[in-house]
Write a protein that holds these residues in place. Structure first.
Motif, PDB file in Angstrom:
ATOM      1  N   UNK A   4       0.878  -1.165   0.000  1.00 35.60           N
ATOM      2  CA  UNK A   4       0.000   0.000   0.000  1.00 35.60           C
ATOM      3  C   UNK A   4       0.915   1.214   0.000  1.00 35.60           C
ATOM      4  N   UNK A   5       0.752   2.128  -0.967  1.00 33.83           N
ATOM      5  CA  UNK A   5       1.714   3.219  -1.105  1.00 33.83           C
ATOM      6  C   UNK A   5       1.021   4.487  -1.583  1.00 33.83           C
ATOM      7  N   UNK A   6       1.768   5.603  -1.597  1.00 34.30           N
ATOM      8  CA  UNK A   6       1.251   6.860  -2.122  1.00 34.30           C
ATOM      9  C   UNK A   6       2.402   7.728  -2.608  1.00 34.30           C
ATOM     10  N   UNK A   7       2.106   8.609  -3.551  1.00 32.65           N
ATOM     11  CA  UNK A   7       3.117   9.463  -4.154  1.00 32.65           C
ATOM     12  C   UNK A   7       3.055  10.904  -3.689  1.00 32.65           C
ATOM     13  N   UNK A   8       1.961  11.304  -3.059  1.00 38.26           N
ATOM     14  CA  UNK A   8       1.810  12.656  -2.543  1.00 38.26           C
ATOM     15  C   UNK A   8       0.963  12.615  -1.286  1.00 38.26           C
ATOM     16  N   UNK A   9       1.115  13.630  -0.446  1.00 36.89           N
ATOM     17  CA  UNK A   9       0.359  13.684   0.798  1.00 36.89           C
ATOM     18  C   UNK A   9      -1.073  14.121   0.520  1.00 36.89           C
ATOM     19  N   UNK A  10      -2.006  13.626   1.364  1.00 34.80           N
ATOM     20  CA  UNK A  10      -3.392  14.027   1.188  1.00 34.80           C
ATOM     21  C   UNK A  10      -4.358  13.101   1.894  1.00 34.80           C
ATOM     22  N   UNK A  11      -5.589  13.083   1.436  1.00 30.87           N
ATOM     23  CA  UNK A  11      -6.638  12.242   2.006  1.00 30.87           C
ATOM     24  C   UNK A  11      -6.363  10.780   1.667  1.00 30.87           C
ATOM     25  N   UNK A  12      -7.224   9.898   2.147  1.00 28.08           N
ATOM     26  CA  UNK A  12      -7.042   8.476   1.870  1.00 28.08           C
ATOM     27  C   UNK A  12      -7.107   8.161   0.379  1.00 28.08           C
ATOM     28  N   UNK A  13      -7.631   9.092  -0.423  1.00 26.48           N
ATOM     29  CA  UNK A  13      -7.718   8.864  -1.862  1.00 26.48           C
ATOM     30  C   UNK A  13      -6.354   8.782  -2.534  1.00 26.48           C
ATOM     31  N   UNK A  14      -5.283   9.245  -1.868  1.00 27.83           N
ATOM     32  CA  UNK A  14      -3.948   9.164  -2.478  1.00 27.83           C
ATOM     33  C   UNK A  14      -3.383   7.755  -2.401  1.00 27.83           C
ATOM     34  N   UNK A  15      -3.970   6.885  -1.603  1.00 24.05           N
ATOM     35  CA  UNK A  15      -3.431   5.542  -1.403  1.00 24.05           C
ATOM     36  C   UNK A  15      -3.659   4.666  -2.634  1.00 24.05           C
ATOM     37  N   UNK A  16      -2.631   3.892  -2.978  1.00 21.57           N
ATOM     38  CA  UNK A  16      -2.703   2.927  -4.066  1.00 21.57           C
ATOM     39  C   UNK A  16      -2.188   1.585  -3.567  1.00 21.57           C
ATOM     40  N   UNK A  17      -2.616   0.516  -4.239  1.00 25.63           N
ATOM     41  CA  UNK A  17      -2.157  -0.829  -3.892  1.00 25.63           C
ATOM     42  C   UNK A  17      -1.597  -1.472  -5.155  1.00 25.63           C
ATOM     43  N   UNK A  18      -0.393  -2.031  -5.034  1.00 23.81           N
ATOM     44  CA  UNK A  18       0.188  -2.663  -6.210  1.00 23.81           C
ATOM     45  C   UNK A  18       1.538  -3.269  -5.925  1.00 23.81           C
ATOM     46  N   UNK A  19       2.282  -3.543  -6.983  1.00 23.19           N
ATOM     47  CA  UNK A  19       3.558  -4.243  -6.898  1.00 23.19           C
ATOM     48  C   UNK A  19       4.706  -3.247  -6.776  1.00 23.19           C
ATOM     49  N   UNK A  20       5.618  -3.504  -5.806  1.00 20.27           N
ATOM     50  CA  UNK A  20       6.846  -2.740  -5.648  1.00 20.27           C
ATOM     51  C   UNK A  20       8.011  -3.722  -5.512  1.00 20.27           C
ATOM     52  N   UNK A  21       9.246  -3.263  -5.722  1.00 19.34           N
ATOM     53  CA  UNK A  21      10.398  -4.171  -5.569  1.00 19.34           C
ATOM     54  C   UNK A  21      10.496  -4.729  -4.146  1.00 19.34           C
ATOM     55  N   UNK A  22      10.913  -5.993  -4.043  1.00 20.87           N
ATOM     56  CA  UNK A  22      11.124  -6.603  -2.723  1.00 20.87           C
ATOM     57  C   UNK A  22      12.231  -5.859  -1.973  1.00 20.87           C
ATOM     58  N   UNK A  23      12.143  -5.803  -0.634  1.00 24.15           N
ATOM     59  CA  UNK A  23      13.230  -5.171   0.147  1.00 24.15           C
ATOM     60  C   UNK A  23      14.491  -6.024   0.099  1.00 24.15           C
ATOM     61  N   UNK A  24      15.629  -5.364   0.162  1.00 18.12           N
ATOM     62  CA  UNK A  24      16.922  -6.034   0.295  1.00 18.12           C
ATOM     63  C   UNK A  24      17.354  -5.951   1.742  1.00 18.12           C
ATOM     64  N   UNK A  25      17.682  -7.087   2.350  1.00 20.42           N
ATOM     65  CA  UNK A  25      18.047  -7.061   3.765  1.00 20.42           C
ATOM     66  C   UNK A  25      19.559  -6.913   3.933  1.00 20.42           C
ATOM     67  N   UNK A  26      19.948  -6.198   5.004  1.00 23.29           N
ATOM     68  CA  UNK A  26      21.344  -6.039   5.373  1.00 23.29           C
ATOM     69  C   UNK A  26      21.756  -7.168   6.318  1.00 23.29           C
ATOM     70  N   UNK A  27      23.038  -7.167   6.684  1.00 18.19           N
ATOM     71  CA  UNK A  27      23.603  -8.237   7.506  1.00 18.19           C
ATOM     72  C   UNK A  27      22.860  -8.431   8.824  1.00 18.19           C
ATOM     73  N   UNK A  28      22.347  -7.325   9.405  1.00 18.13           N
ATOM     74  CA  UNK A  28      21.723  -7.398  10.733  1.00 18.13           C
ATOM     75  C   UNK A  28      20.202  -7.453  10.661  1.00 18.13           C
ATOM     76  N   UNK A  29      19.640  -7.792   9.511  1.00 21.36           N
ATOM     77  CA  UNK A  29      18.185  -7.707   9.331  1.00 21.36           C
ATOM     78  C   UNK A  29      17.544  -9.063   9.056  1.00 21.36           C
ATOM     79  N   UNK A  30      16.264  -9.122   9.402  1.00 21.22           N
ATOM     80  CA  UNK A  30      15.407 -10.254   9.079  1.00 21.22           C
ATOM     81  C   UNK A  30      14.486  -9.853   7.938  1.00 21.22           C
ATOM     82  N   UNK A  31      14.203 -10.760   7.037  1.00 19.50           N
ATOM     83  CA  UNK A  31      13.135 -10.544   6.061  1.00 19.50           C
ATOM     84  C   UNK A  31      11.885 -11.211   6.619  1.00 19.50           C
ATOM     85  N   UNK A  32      10.856 -10.402   6.829  1.00 18.07           N
ATOM     86  CA  UNK A  32       9.647 -10.881   7.497  1.00 18.07           C
ATOM     87  C   UNK A  32       8.473 -10.848   6.524  1.00 18.07           C
ATOM     88  N   UNK A  33       7.804 -11.988   6.394  1.00 18.24           N
ATOM     89  CA  UNK A  33       6.566 -12.057   5.609  1.00 18.24           C
ATOM     90  C   UNK A  33       5.407 -11.768   6.560  1.00 18.24           C
TER      91      UNK A  33
END
Length: 316
Positions: A4-33
């Motif tokens: 769930x993401x948005x490109x500009x600030x505003x009301x709930x109408x700015x929210x979009x749902x879709x595909x984004x790149x997966x996060x890359x984890x660093x040495x000290x991080x967990x990838x959590x589903x």
């Protein structure tokens, strides 16, 4: 990943749902589903541009949730694949995959339901810090909780009751009033019912997360009492006459949970204390309202409507 993401600030109408790149984890991080993602008023403020949000393009909101570890950075030592963890202060959680620093992860105990853990994470740790760090009330003292049937209010009021304090509060409907009374409050008032006149200078502590009610909260205090001010769900607080506060020995205390959750050990100690209230049956909360992450826009609107009772969760 789905997010769930948005490109500009505003009301709930700015929210979009879709595909984004997966996060890359660093040495000290967990990838959590993610199993459940918490929705909070702070997310509303961030979406509107009124509160700090971590920079990225597009913006991805959310800082709280529960999920399963599906990836490990090379230096992670305390978690393994398949562990269930809670976090309350990790950005970009409005997605089905989140990179979580090991220090920010809180292990979910096997004897407490995952959905309950997701419902009490941030609100529960907030209530714990309000009750035991900022409030720190004495047994049998009289305390008042604004929004007593909300996410923080339900946990805070029962925690205070379990600690031996006399809890009063205010809410917006008879249904919410009954809920708070059933959870142990001594008296619960309805808004706009002219109850305040009988309780001027009555309370030792008033918990105010509403903001615009701050003057009312001060009037409810005994001399030497204190307001615990922790949020602005109803709007910015009015100007305060501190000379008058001084003359009545009244105080306003405030704080930020993040100044208390300063290490992995702090998270462990505080979450264990919180979980124990639930293990012992001292705190019960209403069922959360769950929205699919894809309907995040509706969830935001519902939270802003003031009709929600308890926690709102998003589910990927």
């Amino acid at each position: 990943m789905k997010a769930l993401f948005f490109n500009e600030f505003g009301s709930s109408d700015v929210l979009e749902y879709g595909e984004l790149p997966d996060p890359t984890i660093f040495e000290n991080e967990l990838l959590v589903e993610m199993n459940y993602i918490g929705l909070n008023y702070a997310d509303i403020y961030r979406r509107k541009g009124n509160y700090h949000i971590k920079e990225r393009t597009p913006y991805v909101n959310g800082y709280e949730g529960v999920g399963t570890v599906v990836g490990l950075g090379g230096s992670v030592s305390n978690y393994k694949l398949g562990d269930t963890v809670l976090f309350v202060d990790v950005p970009f959680s409005n997605a089905n995959l989140v990179a979580v620093p090991e220090e920010n992860a809180i292990r979910v105990p096997d004897d407490i339901d995952t959905k309950l853990i997701a419902s009490i994470g941030l609100q529960g740790l907030t209530a714990d810090f309000l009750a035991h760090d900022l409030g720190n009330g004495q047994e049998n003292s009289n305390v008042f909780v604004h929004g007593i049937s909300g996410g923080v209010g339900q946990i805070l009021s029962q925690m205070l009751t379990a600690d031996g304090l006399n809890v009063y509060g205010i809410t917006s409907s008879q249904e919410k009033q009954r809920l708070a009374l059933n959870q142990g409050a001594k008296k619960v008032f309805l808004r706009n019912s002219n109850w305040e006149e009988e309780y001027v200078s009555f309370f030792d502590t008033v918990y105010d997360g509403v903001g615009i009610t701050l003057l009312d909260s001060i009037n409810l205090l005994k001399n030497k009492g204190k307001v615990v001010f922790f949020g602005m769900a109803g709007g910015n607080p009015p100007n305060i006459d501190f000379v008058k506060l001084l003359s009545q020995s009244k105080s306003i205390v405030t704080g930020d949970l993040w100044d208390y959750l300063t290490s992995s050990q702090e998270r462990i100690n505080r979450s264990n204390r919180l979980f124990e209230y639930f293990r012992e049956g001292k705190i019960h909360i209403s069922e959360p309202t769950i929205f699919p992450l894809s309907r995040g826009k509706e969830a935001h609107k519902f939270l802003e409507s003031g009709k929600s009772v308890g926690k709102i969760l998003l589910q990927p």
